[in-house]
Write a protein that holds these residues in place. Structure first.
Motif, PDB file in Angstrom:
ATOM      1  N   ALA A   4      40.880  44.208  51.486  1.00 27.67           N
ATOM      2  CA  ALA A   4      40.078  44.394  50.269  1.00 27.67           C
ATOM      3  C   ALA A   4      40.313  45.783  49.683  1.00 27.67           C
ATOM      4  O   ALA A   4      40.694  46.723  50.387  1.00 27.67           O
ATOM      5  CB  ALA A   4      38.590  44.208  50.581  1.00 27.67           C
ATOM      6  N   ARG A   5      40.075  45.880  48.362  1.00 22.59           N
ATOM      7  CA  ARG A   5      40.108  47.176  47.680  1.00 22.59           C
ATOM      8  C   ARG A   5      39.282  47.089  46.402  1.00 22.59           C
ATOM      9  O   ARG A   5      39.084  45.992  45.849  1.00 22.59           O
ATOM     10  CB  ARG A   5      41.521  47.649  47.352  1.00 22.59           C
ATOM     11  CG  ARG A   5      42.215  46.908  46.227  1.00 22.59           C
ATOM     12  CD  ARG A   5      43.558  47.538  45.875  1.00 22.59           C
ATOM     13  NE  ARG A   5      43.382  48.848  45.263  1.00 22.59           N
ATOM     14  CZ  ARG A   5      43.307  49.045  43.949  1.00 22.59           C
ATOM     15  NH1 ARG A   5      43.370  48.021  43.110  1.00 22.59           N
ATOM     16  NH2 ARG A   5      43.174  50.259  43.456  1.00 22.59           N
ATOM     17  N   ASP A   6      38.809  48.228  45.950  1.00 20.93           N
ATOM     18  CA  ASP A   6      38.056  48.318  44.699  1.00 20.93           C
ATOM     19  C   ASP A   6      39.057  48.456  43.560  1.00 20.93           C
ATOM     20  O   ASP A   6      39.828  49.427  43.514  1.00 20.93           O
ATOM     21  CB  ASP A   6      37.123  49.533  44.742  1.00 20.93           C
ATOM     22  CG  ASP A   6      36.177  49.576  43.540  1.00 20.93           C
ATOM     23  OD1 ASP A   6      36.428  48.874  42.547  1.00 20.93           O
ATOM     24  OD2 ASP A   6      35.186  50.326  43.590  1.00 20.93           O
ATOM     25  N   THR A   7      39.081  47.480  42.646  1.00 22.87           N
ATOM     26  CA  THR A   7      40.056  47.494  41.559  1.00 22.87           C
ATOM     27  C   THR A   7      39.814  48.629  40.572  1.00 22.87           C
ATOM     28  O   THR A   7      40.692  48.958  39.778  1.00 22.87           O
ATOM     29  CB  THR A   7      40.041  46.160  40.798  1.00 22.87           C
ATOM     30  OG1 THR A   7      38.714  45.907  40.289  1.00 22.87           O
ATOM     31  CG2 THR A   7      40.451  45.006  41.708  1.00 22.87           C
ATOM     32  N   ARG A   8      38.637  49.241  40.609  1.00 24.50           N
ATOM     33  CA  ARG A   8      38.352  50.361  39.714  1.00 24.50           C
ATOM     34  C   ARG A   8      38.809  51.688  40.311  1.00 24.50           C
ATOM     35  O   ARG A   8      38.865  52.699  39.607  1.00 24.50           O
ATOM     36  CB  ARG A   8      36.854  50.439  39.426  1.00 24.50           C
ATOM     37  CG  ARG A   8      36.283  49.241  38.681  1.00 24.50           C
ATOM     38  CD  ARG A   8      34.780  49.364  38.527  1.00 24.50           C
ATOM     39  NE  ARG A   8      34.122  49.515  39.833  1.00 24.50           N
ATOM     40  CZ  ARG A   8      32.801  49.589  39.987  1.00 24.50           C
ATOM     41  NH1 ARG A   8      32.013  49.538  38.931  1.00 24.50           N
ATOM     42  NH2 ARG A   8      32.278  49.721  41.197  1.00 24.50           N
ATOM     43  N   SER A   9      39.134  51.677  41.585  1.00 27.21           N
ATOM     44  CA  SER A   9      39.516  52.911  42.271  1.00 27.21           C
ATOM     45  C   SER A   9      40.964  53.277  41.977  1.00 27.21           C
ATOM     46  O   SER A   9      41.824  52.413  41.800  1.00 27.21           O
ATOM     47  CB  SER A   9      39.320  52.749  43.783  1.00 27.21           C
ATOM     48  OG  SER A   9      39.820  53.872  44.473  1.00 27.21           O
ATOM     49  N   ALA A  17      42.176  41.835  36.446  1.00 27.79           N
ATOM     50  CA  ALA A  17      41.287  42.952  36.796  1.00 27.79           C
ATOM     51  C   ALA A  17      42.099  44.179  37.203  1.00 27.79           C
ATOM     52  O   ALA A  17      41.671  45.313  36.967  1.00 27.79           O
ATOM     53  CB  ALA A  17      40.355  42.549  37.930  1.00 27.79           C
ATOM     54  N   ASP A  18      43.266  43.937  37.795  1.00 26.61           N
ATOM     55  CA  ASP A  18      44.128  45.028  38.239  1.00 26.61           C
ATOM     56  C   ASP A  18      45.572  44.695  37.865  1.00 26.61           C
ATOM     57  O   ASP A  18      46.313  44.109  38.657  1.00 26.61           O
ATOM     58  CB  ASP A  18      44.006  45.215  39.757  1.00 26.61           C
ATOM     59  CG  ASP A  18      44.890  46.343  40.273  1.00 26.61           C
ATOM     60  OD1 ASP A  18      45.414  47.107  39.442  1.00 26.61           O
ATOM     61  OD2 ASP A  18      45.044  46.457  41.500  1.00 26.61           O
ATOM     62  N   PRO A  19      46.007  45.049  36.634  1.00 28.38           N
ATOM     63  CA  PRO A  19      47.352  44.688  36.162  1.00 28.38           C
ATOM     64  C   PRO A  19      48.482  45.205  37.039  1.00 28.38           C
ATOM     65  O   PRO A  19      49.598  44.688  36.983  1.00 28.38           O
ATOM     66  CB  PRO A  19      47.402  45.331  34.759  1.00 28.38           C
ATOM     67  CG  PRO A  19      45.972  45.439  34.336  1.00 28.38           C
ATOM     68  CD  PRO A  19      45.223  45.742  35.601  1.00 28.38           C
ATOM     69  N   ALA A  20      48.220  46.211  37.866  1.00 32.13           N
ATOM     70  CA  ALA A  20      49.269  46.756  38.736  1.00 32.13           C
ATOM     71  C   ALA A  20      49.482  45.903  39.987  1.00 32.13           C
ATOM     72  O   ALA A  20      50.433  46.130  40.730  1.00 32.13           O
ATOM     73  CB  ALA A  20      48.924  48.187  39.136  1.00 32.13           C
TER      74      ALA A  20
END
Length: 234
Positions: free
Chosen positions: A214-219, A95-98
């Motif tokens: 937590a964090r929003d992976t789209r942000s 979801a978040d490659p970084a």
């Protein structure tokens, strides 16, 4: 011969002379000329074939499979392959490659120290940037009660002995990671008369916490925020 005929003959001789001069300068096409140069081809472009036997050595490209293996190797280093934690971290990475477990833990260590010391100092500004709204409200209320009583906290952060990921999950676009943190801290609370009412001003205490970030992976914001805290007693 009339004057008009003389002028016509003059221009005819001049045209013949100009033709022969141009022919001598520009040359004649013999059929053996080189093809015109392609102006859109870089001058330093390498030939299609190398000089040694006409073979060209091509370096292998990194395909998507290889990149996935590299990213998953970093996850395998913190969670055993095949375990639920490993699978959760892999799903988070997709979801978040970084996402990097090592970099996340380094950030969690720094955030932990900043939050602990900001709470002791009553530094609401720092806390607001690192905590979720719900957690911040709880910290703010505790600081307010302490200030109302006139209590003061004196803390010295010694260091973190251990920080490890214990749980991870992705809910929609929100990723959550729980970290077990074992730290060394000197903390003492004094009342308004400077009487010690809690803690120890000299001895180092071991603190065991379970903190969830937590964090929003789209942000585009790469920062994680603390969304839950729990003390772990062994």
């Amino acid at each position: 011969m009339s004057s008009n005929d003389f002028i016509t003959l003059f221009f005819l001789v001049a045209a013949v002379l100009i033709f022969f001069q141009l022919r001598s300068v520009l040359g004649r096409r013999t059929g053996n000329e080189k093809p015109p140069r392609d102006l859109y081809t870089p001058r330093d472009a390498a030939p299609a074939e190398a000089a040694d036997g006409g073979k060209v050595v091509t370096l292998p490209r990194r395909d998507a499979t290889t990149e996935d293996e590299d990213r998953f190797a970093a996850i395998d280093a913190v969670a055993a392959p095949g375990t639920p934690l490993n699978e959760s971290l892999r799903a988070l990475n997709k979801a978040d490659p970084a996402f990097s477990p090592k970099e996340f833990l380094n950030g969690a260590r720094m955030a932990y120290e900043m939050i602990v010391m900001a709470y002791a100092d009553g530094d609401r500004k720092t806390l607001k940037n690192l905590l979720s709204r719900e957690v911040y409200d709880g910290f703010d209320a505790a600081i307010g009660e302490r200030e109302a009583r006139g209590d003061k906290v004196k803390s010295t952060f010694v260091g973190i002995d251990k920080a490890e990921i214990t749980h991870a999950e992705t809910k929609g676009s929100e990723a959550q990671i729980t970290v077990r943190i074992i730290s060394q801290l000197i903390s003492a609370t004094y009342d308004k008369a400077d009487v010690l009412i809690e803690g120890d001003a000299e001895n180092v205490a071991e603190v065991n916490d379970l903190w969830t970030f937590a964090r929003d992976t789209r942000s585009r914001d790469p920062n994680w925020k603390l969304v839950a805290t729990e003390s772990e007693h062994e």
